[in-house]
Every structure is written in C-alpha cells, then in structure tokens.
Design an enzyme around this catalytic site. Structure first.
Site, short mmCIF file in Angstrom:
data_model
loop_
_atom_site.label_atom_id
_atom_site.label_comp_id
_atom_site.label_asym_id
_atom_site.label_seq_id
_atom_site.Cartn_x
_atom_site.Cartn_y
_atom_site.Cartn_z
N ARG A 149 -19.31 34.98 4.71
CA ARG A 149 -18.95 34.11 3.16
C ARG A 149 -17.53 35.34 2.50
O ARG A 149 -17.66 36.35 2.47
CB ARG A 149 -20.12 33.81 2.25
CG ARG A 149 -21.08 33.48 2.73
CD ARG A 149 -21.24 32.36 3.24
NE ARG A 149 -22.15 31.47 3.23
CZ ARG A 149 -22.06 30.73 4.73
NH1 ARG A 149 -21.50 30.35 5.01
NH2 ARG A 149 -23.19 29.80 4.48
N GLU A 155 -13.54 27.99 -1.54
CA GLU A 155 -13.54 27.12 -0.48
C GLU A 155 -13.44 26.14 -0.77
O GLU A 155 -14.00 25.60 -1.77
CB GLU A 155 -14.06 27.70 0.47
CG GLU A 155 -13.89 28.45 1.80
CD GLU A 155 -14.83 29.00 3.28
OE1 GLU A 155 -15.51 27.70 2.99
OE2 GLU A 155 -15.12 30.07 3.27
N HIS A 200 -11.75 28.24 7.62
CA HIS A 200 -13.59 28.51 8.05
C HIS A 200 -14.32 27.78 8.93
O HIS A 200 -15.00 26.26 9.29
CB HIS A 200 -14.95 27.54 6.77
CG HIS A 200 -15.98 27.69 7.15
ND1 HIS A 200 -16.59 28.56 5.16
CD2 HIS A 200 -16.97 28.92 7.46
CE1 HIS A 200 -17.72 28.88 5.94
NE2 HIS A 200 -18.09 28.88 6.70
#
Length: 323
Positions: free
Chosen positions: A233, A262, A280
């Site tokens: 993360r 993000e 991602h």
C-alpha cells in the site's frame, strides 16, 4: 420470497454484476448522486455491502445501515473497511485472499527486474532513437549479489520468496512475528534488516499500524546501492522521505505499484529517473480480477443462503448470521 438488499459501492465486473442482480435487490451507490439520495430511496434496509472501488466502508457508512451483516470486499487488503467497527457491530468482513497471490508476486519480481536493470529507461533510449544516434544504453546495476529483505511474510510474501529462491537470491524477512515453518532469517527490527540487505520488497498490510513505517531511517540504513519495491500500500512508505532519498542518492532506485494518494502521484516522483512507476496493476489481469470478483460474489451468495462465508478476515470471525 424477497431478495436481501445489497449496496454495491463501486461497479462490479459484468459477470459479477449479473449474479448480484439476480440474487439480491441491488442498490448502486456508484451511480447515486449521494449516499443520502440512495438511503432516501429505501437502501437503508440493506443487509449486505459489496465493496468495490475507492469508496471506504467506514463507521459513518455502517452507522447509517443498521441491518448490514456482511461486507464483502474486493481485494486482499481491506484497510478501506473499518473492520474494528464491523466487529463491534457483529458484521462479518470478507476479502479475496489467495486468488491474487501469484499475480502480485509476479508483478513484484517484474518490477524488481525492471528497476534494477533500468528497462523502462533503456526502452525509452531505443524509442527516442538514441541507440542508433548515441550508442548503447549505459551499463546498469544487477540482481547478482543482492540480498532481499521481504517486509511482510503472508501468503503473497511467501510467493515472492519462492520466486527469489528460483533467482538464487538470499532472502530474509521482517514481520510482527517469526514464521516457524520458514528457514529464512527473521528480523524483528526493520531498520536492522535494511542495514543488512540492499533490496527491500514491501508486501505488508496497510492501515494505521503500518503507516509510514518505511521511512528516512530505513532508507539511510538501506544505503546508496539500495532498491525499494512496493507492491503493498502507498501508505506504508513515507513518500516525501522516499522522494528525498531517491533525489539525493540515499538509495539507488525504487519500483512502485502503489502510492499514498492514488491515482495522484507527486510530480517530484514522476520526474525522478531512478523511479519505475506502475498504476497499481499488481493483480490487474483478466483472470485474476475475475477470480477476485467471483470470490466477492461467493461470500455474498453464502450469506443469502444462510451459509458460512468463505473468507472472513481475522477481525470478524464467523459465529453465525445474527439478526
């Protein structure tokens, strides 16, 4: 017989959406102008939540849905779900472990190789015509001789370690507690491990307990040949400290699939030539995302049938579907 009501926070994949519409009275939060508007349309009686997308399933949302018994989350990490609050309310939270282990582990190794060998920069060298105009791309660092410290040794960490074994790279790891069935050396202290290796791969859970644990002290310990790979993360890395470490040569390079805010990535990070950045995509293959969605649906179908969920998270063990 009436169908139980389900709120989906984001749009599920098509096949999952079709099943959820058949089994449940589906309410689409991602299409609603607001949560208030959805609740005004009767969604306050929802018994289940399908957690897709970026909208958090937090205490505020759960407080307003007193009949919810299950939150089925799309992803192995579930830091966007307030599992502690859910546990106090007797709500079961499920996630999608195992089905994405191999895909994310593949991504970690691909990102490691691309970062150490500078493949993205080398490709741009070719595409810009510099190979023919200026000669071969410069020599790069190598995986040979590196020692890798894996931060987090859960299911995905183990899959990464197996791949590193095949690359003949020594592996050590840091986690909250040692794994008795693993022969790799365990470091209870992250800084001490960073000092003894030159490569870190982060695959630990997100959340308040791990926020910013990979920080300036870790980068100083890792040193000027150090490489950080993050497929965990974005929150686990102190992003400003990482930018400074890359800019100032405190570490050699970083390969990142995740970021603090993000989809917004700091321009300072984008501008750094020694950072390899992915949007991602760790589990983003058709097959793996389909398997993840299928598991979200399977947990919800179990609830609708009065059966135990398949993958409850540790904070919310299944003890029966309470009313």
């Amino acid at each position: 017989m009436s169908r139980p009501m389900l709120i989906a926070t984001g749009r599920p994949p098509d096949e999952a959406l079709e099943t959820l519409e058949r089994v449940f009275d589906l309410r689409r939060l991602w299409e609603a102008p607001s949560l208030d508007a959805l609740l005004a349309d009767g969604a306050g009686d929802a018994e289940a939540i399908a957690s897709f997308g970026k909208r958090p399933v937090d205490a505020d949302l759960l407080e307003r849905l007193p009949r919810v018994r299950i939150v089925s989350h799309f992803g192995v990490g579930y830091d966007s779900v307030d599992a502690a609050f859910a546990a106090r309310r007797g709500i079961v939270v499920t996630n999608t472990p195992d089905v994405l282990n191999e895909e994310v582990a593949d991504t970690a190794l691909g990102l490691l190789i691309a970062t150490v060998r500078e493949f993205a920069c080398a490709e741009r060298w070719l595409r810009e015509g510099r190979w023919s105009g200026e000669g071969p791309y410069r020599l790069t660092s190598s995986l040979r001789g590196r020692t890798v410290g894996v931060i987090g040794m859960g299911r995905i960490g183990r899959a990464i370690a197996r791949r590193l074994d095949a690359f003949d790279l020594p592996v050590v790891y840091h986690s909250r507690r040692p794994q008795p069935d693993l022969a790799y050396r365990h470091y209870p202290d992250l800084v001490a491990m960073a000092r003894d290796v030159d490569t870190l791969i982060a695959i630990l859970p997100g959340g308040a307990e791990t926020r910013g644990v990979i920080n300036a002290e870790v980068f100083q310990a890792l040193g000027p040949d150090g490489v950080l790979i993050n497929v965990a993360r974005g929150s686990v890395v102190d992003e400003p400290a990482l930018i400074a470490a890359l800019r100032d040569g405190v570490i050699l390079a970083a390969g990142l699939d995740v970021f603090a805010q993000e989809p917004h990535v700091p321009q300072e990070l984008i501008a750094l030539p020694n950072a390899v950045l992915l949007p991602h995509v760790g589990s983003a293959s058709v097959a793996t995302r389909r398997a993840m969605a299928d598991l979200v649906v399977a947990n919800l179908e179990a609830y609708a049938a009065g059966e135990p969920p398949l993958t409850p998270v540790a904070e919310t063990p299944f003890t029966g579907w309470s009313l």
